[in-house]
Design an enzyme around this catalytic site. Structure first.
Site, PDB file in Angstrom:
ATOM      1  N   GLU A  44      46.418  39.091  32.133  1.00 47.73           N
ATOM      2  CA  GLU A  44      45.759  39.540  33.362  1.00 47.73           C
ATOM      3  C   GLU A  44      44.424  38.825  33.477  1.00 47.73           C
ATOM      4  OE1 GLU A  44      44.327  43.570  35.755  1.00 47.73           O
ATOM      5  OE2 GLU A  44      44.394  43.592  33.561  1.00 47.73           O
ATOM      6  N   ASP A 118      38.633  38.067  43.427  1.00 45.16           N
ATOM      7  CA  ASP A 118      37.596  37.784  44.418  1.00 45.16           C
ATOM      8  C   ASP A 118      38.167  36.797  45.442  1.00 45.16           C
ATOM      9  OD1 ASP A 118      35.322  36.958  45.865  1.00 45.16           O
ATOM     10  OD2 ASP A 118      34.024  37.199  44.107  1.00 45.16           O
ATOM     11  N   LYS A 122      34.279  32.293  51.987  1.00 43.88           N
ATOM     12  CA  LYS A 122      33.651  31.124  52.604  1.00 43.88           C
ATOM     13  C   LYS A 122      34.387  29.848  52.204  1.00 43.88           C
ATOM     14  CE  LYS A 122      29.083  33.263  52.863  1.00 43.88           C
ATOM     15  NZ  LYS A 122      27.663  33.174  52.466  1.00 43.88           N
ATOM     16  N   ASP A 154      44.111  43.540  48.502  1.00 46.06           N
ATOM     17  CA  ASP A 154      43.978  44.289  49.765  1.00 46.06           C
ATOM     18  C   ASP A 154      43.504  43.359  50.878  1.00 46.06           C
ATOM     19  OD1 ASP A 154      41.369  44.066  48.437  1.00 46.06           O
ATOM     20  OD2 ASP A 154      40.639  45.231  50.141  1.00 46.06           O
ATOM     21  N   TYR A 193      40.705  49.486  41.830  1.00 43.35           N
ATOM     22  CA  TYR A 193      40.521  49.074  43.220  1.00 43.35           C
ATOM     23  C   TYR A 193      41.704  49.513  44.077  1.00 43.35           C
ATOM     24  CZ  TYR A 193      36.453  46.032  42.463  1.00 43.35           C
ATOM     25  OH  TYR A 193      35.198  45.551  42.190  1.00 43.35           O
ATOM     26  N   GLU A 194      42.894  49.395  43.541  1.00 46.21           N
ATOM     27  CA  GLU A 194      44.089  49.746  44.299  1.00 46.21           C
ATOM     28  C   GLU A 194      44.082  51.223  44.678  1.00 46.21           C
ATOM     29  OE1 GLU A 194      48.947  49.250  43.838  1.00 46.21           O
ATOM     30  OE2 GLU A 194      47.575  48.425  42.342  1.00 46.21           O
TER      31      GLU A 194
END
Length: 212
Positions: A44, A118, A122, A154, A193-194
């Site tokens: 991971e 991440d 940009k 997401d 986060y999920e």
């Protein structure tokens, strides 16, 4: 959000050397010797606070897991979660994934997870995205020929970018899911986060890809 500095992080990582590998470069090509078995190895990249890897290790004791996290203030949370899970099939690495070939030999890894990476939105930061072609080259080197990459995010734009990047590299899309929690996959293991995003009703995107 700025992470609070943890001045004790270095000592904590060293104290938990049974979980965090302090000399990962020395194990290139011999990670199975470290685990003392010949089970598949799953990697991971961007382990975060460790919920995913700790729960995966509990559910799959027949697989060895390596979690790579570059931020010391974050990996201490992963150490705690792995320790609390009472699993022996996890090692954590406090390193940057900019060149995975420093840590892993050719064909040494069986599967790679990219969880909520991440997106670097940009354009000038495109080379930092973990699905940019220079990273795909590394994954192809360290993965077994039948190895798989599983990506969850997401961020719709990052997901779309990744699908295009995979396709342009000539990879085979095994699965593309546009709303993961709508399909209710019983084998899905959520990250912190999920859980946070899904509770807010945000879509979770997932894909599985292989090198052709």
């Amino acid at each position: 959000m700025r992470l609070r500095n943890k001045p004790w992080a270095d000592d904590f990582i060293k104290e938990n050397h049974h979980i965090t590998e302090l000399s990962p470069l020395s194990h290139k090509g011999s990670w199975k010797d470290l685990f003392e078995n010949h089970q598949p190895i799953h990697l991971e990249i961007g382990t975060g606070k460790g919920q995913f890897i700790a729960n995966m290790a509990k559910q799959h004791p027949d697989i060895n897991f390596i979690g790579m996290e570059r931020v010391k203030n974050v990996i201490v949370g992963a150490i705690r979660k792995v320790d609390a899970a009472y699993v022996r099939n996890v090692r954590l690495i406090n390193e940057n994934a900019k060149d995975l070939r420093d840590f892993f030999a050719q064909n040494e890894i069986d599967q790679i997870y990219l969880n909520f990476s991440d997106p670097w939105p940009k354009n000038r930061h495109e080379k930092r995205r973990l699905t940019f072609h220079t990273f795909l080259e590394q994954y192809e080197d360290i993965l077994r020929p039948d190895g798989e990459i599983v990506l969850k995010t997401d961020n719709q734009k990052f997901f779309e970018y990744s699908l295009v990047s995979f396709s342009q590299y000539g990879m085979k899309l095994e699965e593309v899911t546009l709303d993961l929690h709508a399909v209710e996959d019983p084998l899905n293991v959520m990250t912190e986060y999920e859980e946070k995003f899904s509770e807010k009703g945000q879509r979770i995107y997932r894909c599985r890809v292989r090198f052709s």
